[in-house]
Design a protein around this motif. Structure first.
Motif, PDB file in Angstrom:
ATOM      1  N   ASP A  50       3.316   4.921  -3.677  1.00 18.79           N
ATOM      2  CA  ASP A  50       2.509   3.783  -4.130  1.00 18.79           C
ATOM      3  C   ASP A  50       2.648   2.663  -3.105  1.00 18.79           C
ATOM      4  O   ASP A  50       3.655   1.942  -3.079  1.00 18.79           O
ATOM      5  CB  ASP A  50       2.974   3.327  -5.513  1.00 18.79           C
ATOM      6  N   SER A  51       1.632   2.499  -2.267  1.00 16.66           N
ATOM      7  CA  SER A  51       1.720   1.528  -1.176  1.00 16.66           C
ATOM      8  C   SER A  51       1.734   0.092  -1.663  1.00 16.66           C
ATOM      9  O   SER A  51       2.108  -0.824  -0.911  1.00 16.66           O
ATOM     10  CB  SER A  51       0.551   1.722  -0.206  1.00 16.66           C
ATOM     11  N   ALA A  52       1.351  -0.140  -2.931  1.00 16.77           N
ATOM     12  CA  ALA A  52       1.312  -1.508  -3.463  1.00 16.77           C
ATOM     13  C   ALA A  52       2.593  -1.904  -4.174  1.00 16.77           C
ATOM     14  O   ALA A  52       2.773  -3.076  -4.532  1.00 16.77           O
ATOM     15  CB  ALA A  52       0.132  -1.658  -4.418  1.00 16.77           C
ATOM     16  N   ALA A  53       3.499  -0.964  -4.359  1.00 17.67           N
ATOM     17  CA  ALA A  53       4.705  -1.218  -5.163  1.00 17.67           C
ATOM     18  C   ALA A  53       5.855  -1.712  -4.287  1.00 17.67           C
ATOM     19  O   ALA A  53       6.843  -1.011  -4.074  1.00 17.67           O
ATOM     20  CB  ALA A  53       5.107   0.040  -5.918  1.00 17.67           C
ATOM     21  N   TYR A  54       5.729  -2.926  -3.785  1.00 16.80           N
ATOM     22  CA  TYR A  54       6.786  -3.464  -2.937  1.00 16.80           C
ATOM     23  C   TYR A  54       7.076  -4.920  -3.292  1.00 16.80           C
ATOM     24  O   TYR A  54       6.276  -5.612  -3.917  1.00 16.80           O
ATOM     25  CB  TYR A  54       6.405  -3.363  -1.463  1.00 16.80           C
ATOM     26  N   THR A  55       8.247  -5.352  -2.856  1.00 15.68           N
ATOM     27  CA  THR A  55       8.655  -6.744  -2.959  1.00 15.68           C
ATOM     28  C   THR A  55       8.867  -7.271  -1.544  1.00 15.68           C
ATOM     29  O   THR A  55       9.469  -6.587  -0.711  1.00 15.68           O
ATOM     30  CB  THR A  55       9.968  -6.877  -3.745  1.00 15.68           C
ATOM     31  N   ARG A  69       8.843  -5.714   3.766  1.00 15.36           N
ATOM     32  CA  ARG A  69       8.418  -5.120   2.501  1.00 15.36           C
ATOM     33  C   ARG A  69       9.486  -4.142   2.030  1.00 15.36           C
ATOM     34  O   ARG A  69       9.893  -3.248   2.766  1.00 15.36           O
ATOM     35  CB  ARG A  69       7.096  -4.373   2.670  1.00 15.36           C
ATOM     36  N   TYR A  71      10.244  -1.313  -0.623  1.00 18.57           N
ATOM     37  CA  TYR A  71       9.813  -0.348  -1.630  1.00 18.57           C
ATOM     38  C   TYR A  71      11.080   0.183  -2.300  1.00 18.57           C
ATOM     39  O   TYR A  71      11.839   0.945  -1.710  1.00 18.57           O
ATOM     40  CB  TYR A  71       9.015   0.785  -0.987  1.00 18.57           C
ATOM     41  N   ILE A  74      12.729   4.610  -4.703  1.00 19.81           N
ATOM     42  CA  ILE A  74      11.738   5.685  -4.771  1.00 19.81           C
ATOM     43  C   ILE A  74      12.463   6.999  -5.034  1.00 19.81           C
ATOM     44  O   ILE A  74      13.292   7.435  -4.232  1.00 19.81           O
ATOM     45  CB  ILE A  74      10.955   5.786  -3.460  1.00 19.81           C
TER      46      ILE A  74
END
Length: 575
Positions: A50-55, A69, A71, A74
């Protein structure tokens, strides 16, 4: 070449064919299932990145802020093995509570520097954080607000170079499962490392970085883990283990559809060849009576019996020295001496400020446990004589050199790596608990220790099984010798496995945690493998059992091999 351990001389069944061109030969069999007209594996679909699931966190590298970024956590397998909430190894030898029992030992943290947000060519720096072959719960090497110096921190150097930095957790010895079993038995750590690589390959298009430029880094047990990972690329011998944990690229029939070979190995003091590590250790520290001179020979008969096996073992490897001559027990000490001389002269040549004390001078060795105050001890240099003007070594006294190694760090017990169950010892911290079935806490994995196990009821050894080592390992069912084989890079180098083309291996000149012979053998085996294009292996001057002490040199090597490897997108193989 006959492979390394004396109790198994068979070829590697099921190994894949050697590479004939730049892409591994396994590529033809490794194209994604969908590309071959079959439906996508639902298990692989569940492992999509999931490329959008980062802080986004901010760190400082060499005084400059950098956005990264993160992730988080995982899970890289579809069927993770549940762990017990309480794991051994807490403060004072007690236990520690882990926060993630579901996948804390089979997950990864992925850190992407701002400069690489959209870069699919930059290398992926995969950090294996094991020590002593022990299980490694997930860690975060990159933390918000932390300052990194790229000249001393491999984390900072990787981020500065724009590499994707990945912390990988894996099962291994000592891990307690939720059901009370021990699910980290060999080759669990290798299967997990391969599963992490397969996750990156599965998601290569969606993730930053290139799965064709995976650089694996590890120290000690981690160094051993990256070594077997680098040596055994795409070997079918691991497929059943990969299928059991739901690794990416294993179809419903248990066939591999993805690759797990890696681009480069960056290994420090790797604890490899465990099946013969006791033999190598006792030979090295008894051939010149080092144990006796150091007052560290409590079991002389056992030490002699184990050491006596070394000549046959070394001969079985069929290795050649750097000059092309046969490497045998008779020539090994000379080879080690040459490696020490090369290490000293390389150190002096690298920097005019580098010095080595003259004969009669002193080495000032600083050591100390993590978190404690450092202690500096002086050791008289009575073993290496050099010309301070030319920087060349005149001579090395091997008797006194090995005595120096044994003095500044106490020698291990006899046996050094498989001591549990021998002479009533049930508390040793040796690697014995890496082996055996998950239902059993430990099992002896060497012939000497198996035949000398005298702890009744532990399920290991002649005393409990009624079988000598030879009879036990002759059984057709998987036994402990199969486990030893599957974590030994010596059994895969120069075979049908796809060995990594690039290797950077270091072992300190005062590292007594494993024998120098193990490092020498690994290097000579790699040098003979035609798949290995770049080998940078040597003893690191005056270094103890440690890693990542030469960050600028190691990172420059990585940059060099990456720069010479071409565009990974232009030549990217399938799978």
């Amino acid at each position: 070449m006959i492979r390394g351990h004396l109790f198994r001389g068979t070829a590697l069944a099921g190994s894949l064919m050697l590479a004939a061109v730049t892409a591994p030969a396994s590529v033809a069999a490794a194209a994604p299932a969908a590309d071959r007209g079959r439906a996508a594996d639902p298990q692989d679909a569940a492992l999509a990145f999931d490329s959008a699931a980062y802080t986004t966190i901010t760190v400082t590298v060499d005084g400059r802020p950098m956005n990264v970024r993160w992730y988080k956590q995982i899970c890289y397998v579809a069927n993770p093995v549940a762990a017990a909430a309480q794991q051994p190894g807490g403060p004072g030898g007690g236990s520690t509570t882990i926060p993630d029992t579901a996948c804390g030992y089979q997950s990864m943290n992925v850190f992407v520097p701002e400069s690489s947000f959209g870069d699919r060519r930059t290398p992926v720096y995969l950090a294996m954080n094991n020590s002593g072959w022990k299980a490694s719960h997930l860690r975060a090497s990159v933390t918000a607000g932390t300052s990194y110096n790229s000249s001393t921190s491999n984390v900072g150097a990787a981020l500065k170079a724009g590499y994707v930095f990945v912390d990988v957790a894996n099962r291994s010895r000592g891990l307690v499962g939720a059901d009370g079993s021990y699910p980290g038995k060999a080759p669990a750590a290798v299967a997990d490392a391969k599963a992490a690589v397969r996750y990156l390959r599965l998601n290569d298009v969606a993730m930053p970085g290139s799965a064709e430029r995976i650089v694996v880094n590890g120290t000690s047990g981690g160094g051993a883990l990256v070594s077997i990972l680098g040596a055994s690329g795409n070997s079918a011998e691991y497929d059943t283990y990969l299928a059991a944990i739901g690794a990416a690229g294993i179809d419903a029939k248990g066939r591999s559809t993805l690759r797990d070979d890696v681009f480069a190995v960056n290994a420090y003091c790797p604890i490899t060849d465990l099946g013969n590590a006791d033999i190598a250790y006792e030979w090295l520290y008894n051939i010149l009576a080092t144990r006796d001179s150091a007052g560290a020979n409590p079991s002389p008969e056992a030490a002699t019996a184990i050491a006596d096996r070394f000549p046959a073992y070394e001969r079985s490897l069929g290795l050649r020295d750097a000059d092309g001559s046969r490497l045998t027990a008779a020539t090994m000490l000379d080879t080690i001496e040459k490696e020490v001389i090369r290490s000293a002269e390389t150190y002096l040549e690298a920097d005019p400020a580098h010095t080595i004390p003259p004969l009669g001078g002193t080495f000032e060795i600083t050591s100390g446990a993590p978190g404690g105050p450092p202690t500096t001890t002086s050791y008289v240099n009575d073993w290496i004589d050099l010309d301070a003007v030319t920087g060349k070594v005149r001579s090395v006294d091997m008797v006194k050199y090995l005595a120096f190694v044994a003095t500044q760090a106490t020698l291990k017990t006899t046996p050094a790596f498989d001591a549990v169950g021998v002479d009533g010892n049930t508390t040793s911290g040796t690697e014995t608990d890496l082996f055996g079935p998950p239902s059993q806490k430990y099992m002896n994995y060497t012939e000497y220790s198996w035949n000398h196990n005298d702890v009744p009821g532990d399920g290991s050894g002649l005393d409990d099984t009624g079988l000598t080592w030879d009879r036990y390992t002759a059984k057709k069912s998987p036994t402990v010798d199969d486990q030893v084989h599957l974590i030994n890079p010596m059994d895969f180098i120069d075979t049908g496995a796809d060995t990594a083309p690039n290797w950077y291996v270091r072992h300190g000149t005062r590292d007594r945690d494993t024998a120098f012979t193990v490092s020498v053998n690994l290097g000579r085996a790699l040098a003979a493998d035609k798949q290995v294009e770049n080998l940078n292996q040597q003893l690191a001057w005056n270094q103890p059992h440690a890693g990542n002490y030469d960050v600028p040199e190691a990172m420059a090597w990585i940059a060099d091999v990456v720069g010479r490897s071409g565009d990974p997108l232009a030549s990217r193989p399938q799978g």
